[in-house]
Design a protein around this motif. Structure first.
Motif, PDB file in Angstrom:
ATOM      1  N   LEU A  82     -22.033  12.065  11.796  1.00  0.00           N
ATOM      2  CA  LEU A  82     -22.959  12.186  12.927  1.00  0.00           C
ATOM      3  C   LEU A  82     -22.871  13.532  13.652  1.00  0.00           C
ATOM      4  O   LEU A  82     -23.916  14.123  13.974  1.00  0.00           O
ATOM      5  CB  LEU A  82     -22.756  11.009  13.889  1.00  0.00           C
ATOM      6  N   PRO A  83     -21.685  14.058  13.935  1.00  0.00           N
ATOM      7  CA  PRO A  83     -21.660  15.363  14.614  1.00  0.00           C
ATOM      8  C   PRO A  83     -22.361  16.461  13.807  1.00  0.00           C
ATOM      9  O   PRO A  83     -22.976  17.352  14.397  1.00  0.00           O
ATOM     10  CB  PRO A  83     -20.155  15.654  14.750  1.00  0.00           C
ATOM     11  N   LEU A  84     -22.311  16.391  12.497  1.00  0.00           N
ATOM     12  CA  LEU A  84     -23.014  17.394  11.695  1.00  0.00           C
ATOM     13  C   LEU A  84     -24.522  17.164  11.770  1.00  0.00           C
ATOM     14  O   LEU A  84     -25.301  18.121  11.891  1.00  0.00           O
ATOM     15  CB  LEU A  84     -22.526  17.354  10.245  1.00  0.00           C
ATOM     16  N   ARG A  85     -24.940  15.903  11.735  1.00  0.00           N
ATOM     17  CA  ARG A  85     -26.373  15.636  11.874  1.00  0.00           C
ATOM     18  C   ARG A  85     -26.874  16.093  13.251  1.00  0.00           C
ATOM     19  O   ARG A  85     -27.983  16.619  13.368  1.00  0.00           O
ATOM     20  CB  ARG A  85     -26.653  14.143  11.659  1.00  0.00           C
ATOM     21  N   ASN A  86     -26.046  15.906  14.268  1.00  0.00           N
ATOM     22  CA  ASN A  86     -26.453  16.375  15.595  1.00  0.00           C
ATOM     23  C   ASN A  86     -26.571  17.899  15.630  1.00  0.00           C
ATOM     24  O   ASN A  86     -27.508  18.445  16.221  1.00  0.00           O
ATOM     25  CB  ASN A  86     -25.455  15.894  16.654  1.00  0.00           C
ATOM     26  N   PHE A  87     -25.627  18.580  14.986  1.00  0.00           N
ATOM     27  CA  PHE A  87     -25.715  20.044  14.932  1.00  0.00           C
ATOM     28  C   PHE A  87     -27.004  20.475  14.230  1.00  0.00           C
ATOM     29  O   PHE A  87     -27.708  21.388  14.686  1.00  0.00           O
ATOM     30  CB  PHE A  87     -24.499  20.635  14.201  1.00  0.00           C
ATOM     31  N   ILE A  88     -27.309  19.825  13.118  1.00  0.00           N
ATOM     32  CA  ILE A  88     -28.499  20.199  12.348  1.00  0.00           C
ATOM     33  C   ILE A  88     -29.769  19.953  13.167  1.00  0.00           C
ATOM     34  O   ILE A  88     -30.687  20.778  13.175  1.00  0.00           O
ATOM     35  CB  ILE A  88     -28.526  19.433  11.009  1.00  0.00           C
ATOM     36  N   ALA A  89     -29.815  18.835  13.877  1.00  0.00           N
ATOM     37  CA  ALA A  89     -30.997  18.558  14.710  1.00  0.00           C
ATOM     38  C   ALA A  89     -31.177  19.674  15.741  1.00  0.00           C
ATOM     39  O   ALA A  89     -32.294  20.171  15.948  1.00  0.00           O
ATOM     40  CB  ALA A  89     -30.862  17.193  15.383  1.00  0.00           C
TER      41      ALA A  89
END
Lengths: 418, 418
Positions: A82-89
């Motif tokens: 999730l933290p990586l998906r948040n960064f990508i968003a």
């Protein structure tokens, strides 16, 4: 060893050949290492790998949540860390104008797995897709293996030509064919390095809506523009959910980290997720990248692209010096490769073989185009991985090979060949 | 957000449904987190993840060769990180009696990718394979999706029954059918946890030779035997190259690290390598695992299995206490799961749904068997991930649910139900 064991015990070697299904790709050859001068593949500059920061990121991420490695998908579920998906968003909002949440992002094992999942979710044998005429070899090969009909759209300095796309869509409709998608690498196109302007992106979306054909946007090079001015992603301009957007960290951070992502509406992502039966992509790589990227990505990319830009200058200088007017190319606005047109009598496949024997690997144009005749004398030269010295030396060797095989480039008066 | 944007601009939502090919698996449901008491999946004990040693390994590996992350496949080529392949070759020699070199090993993204590559290299729609009747769900699902005919062989306390295998092979031969492989999990079989004795492994190889059918040996649990006495791998007993052997670090180190491997003769590996179009499996995970394993793997495994053994004891005690004679099982010699037979009137699929509503996830037997009738009242309970307390509480909840749904287990006199 097998034969020794076999002869010792009198056993015959098991023969797999009768068991192989029809349609397998050719068996792989044994790996013999990279060429002395390697201008192929998406390899990066080894000096640009941010080793110290990656180490610190690994230390921090493992300290905080290393125990979650006991669970498939960590505590984030099957869509990825999730933290990586948040960064990508956040990154896609800032850099590409895309409005999406982490729920619309699926982490995958490099953008190659993204290609596979999109293809599996949409394509069956006999289907038709539209792609750019000159295109990433891996995309072409996947479609060929799936038995899909490929319609290639020619490019100009603005990337895929919208007039040709409109014509192709109309022709297909007249034949009763609805293509499954329009695949494009709009930002630093592979191999032409063109960037599709916003106006054309809007036309593309209009055509997509008119014909009911989704857009498959592959943006894996979009971070690497010299002036960092990229148009909004096609996904950002869409209001209907017709765009499947994919990206990667291979070009911006390190290719051996296999971390890519898909941005798509749940309606189609739910199918891709069902097809992703790998129990999640590598968690350590996702954790380390997320930790690293939150602190360093924004500063790293300009530094890396400055290095790439300098290598491109070396490559263009070397080509001008060694090939003169025999090598035609447009100066790219970003990326890691140059698409070069050699004189018409140069057979790029033959050059590829001869150069390899001389220690130089290049991508022959016919492998990077659906129009083999058009690309007959084109080559793709990747410049990120070799050093400046290797670029100069390798292009000199390539020119020598080309001269011996095809009589071009003619020897240039003021240059002494080694 | 899409609908807000759409209504603001008056655009209709793009409809993917008409584009989906036939035969897609059911779309995934949105992830809603793990159950309160989760007895499913191959998750490990979070306390057993060797976080400190993995951190040190990451630091050492990145310091020494972090710059190689700039190259796909590092400096090791497409078969995977060479130091890890060397470790695996040594480990397989020591633990499983397998004689192989790093050239015969292909690193993959978890043993699930191994399943895909072996299947793609050997199977076409309409082919026939032989597997164990009760079997890993992911293996069954892959074969079903490929349209392959599955012949399930019943098991006894020694794993796959050789008399039944001989009969099935003869029956198929009489019908003119040559199966593409015999798939077995011989060492801690999933879900029965049986271990095939060496004598049966030799019979299996004789049958393989007699009928010209290769053996597909899935050894992903083989490290987790309580007394660490495992029979030689089937691969180790073969002299002909008829065995494709796969393994994983998911169960021994951490499942979220997606690192598995295939050991196979080049004749068939060259085809699997050609099908592995992912530009290599995650390099950081391979580097860290190699560094970690060289120093710590041999000491880590006995420690981890002691923890698993203790949790198994807790689970068996809880089942005896809560279910009494209504839960029948054999004590496993290793692994992370227990295969439990409940009374015949228990519909495991119904129990699964009811238990999930009560916060307990289990694997219903029919999903882990090709004989749905046989497995009607079986369940698989994984015990590695939940704590001892969660095991006791979760099994109590499961017993309550089962009692309410099916009237069994009867209330046991000397236990007060919460």
């Amino acid at each position: 060893m097998t034969s020794a064991k076999a002869s010792a015990k009198g056993s015959a070697k098991f023969d797999y050949a009768p068991l192989l299904p029809a349609g397998l790709p050719a068996a792989a050859a044994r790996w013999t290492g990279l060429a002395r001068y390697s201008f192929v593949g998406g390899n990066n500059d080894a000096e640009q790998v941010p080793v110290a920061d990656l180490k610190a990121a690994a230390e921090a991420a493992l300290t905080r949540e290393g125990h979650t490695l006991a669970t498939y998908g960590l505590a984030s579920g099957p869509q990825g860390y999730l933290p990586l998906r948040n960064f990508i968003a956040d990154k896609l909002k800032r850099d590409a104008g895309i409005n999406c949440t982490s729920d619309e992002i699926l982490m995958v094992s490099g953008s190659l797995q993204a290609l596979d999942l999109v293809n599996q979710a949409l394509l069956a044998r006999g289907d038709t897709v539209i792609i750019e005429r000159d295109c990433y070899q891996g995309s072409i090969n996947r479609l060929t293996r799936m038995g899909v009909n490929i319609v290639g759209i020619p490019l100009d300095d603005d990337g895929m030509r919208m007039d040709a796309l409109a014509e192709a869509l109309a022709d297909l409709k007249a034949k009763g064919i609805r293509p499954k998608y329009i695949y494009t690498i709009p930002t630093v196109q592979n191999p032409t390095a063109t960037i599709m302007p916003e106006s054309n992106r809007r036309i593309l979306l209009e055509l997509s809506a008119e014909y009911g054909v989704p857009v498959f946007e592959d943006d894996c090079y979009a971070d690497l523009i010299w002036d960092h001015k990229r148009p909004p992603a096609i996904h950002a301009l869409d209001t209907t959910g017709c765009v499947i957007h994919i990206g990667s960290f291979s070009k911006s951070v390190a290719p051996a980290l296999r971390v890519g992502y898909i941005v798509a509406p749940w309606e189609i992502m739910s199918h891709m997720l069902a097809l992703k039966t790998d129990a999640g992509s590598g968690a350590l790589e996702q954790m380390v990248l997320a930790e690293y990227s939150a602190a360093h990505f924004a500063a790293h990319v300009p530094k890396a692209t400055r290095g790439l830009r300098a290598k491109l200058d070396t490559l263009m200088d070397a080509l001008n010096e060694q090939f003169g007017t025999a090598a035609e190319f447009e100066e790219p606005k970003g990326g890691i490769f140059l698409w070069v047109k050699l004189p018409d009598n140069v057979d790029a496949m033959q050059l590829y073989q001869a150069a390899l024997r001389a220690g130089v690997s290049i991508n022959p144009g016919p492998e990077w185009s659906v129009d083999k005749a058009y690309a007959h004398s084109h080559i793709r030269i990747c410049f990120a991985s070799p050093s400046h010295e290797e670029i100069r030396e390798g292009i000199a060797v390539l020119a020598d090979v080309c001269r011996k095989e095809f009589g071009v480039p003619e020897r240039i008066a003021n240059v002494t060949q080694g």
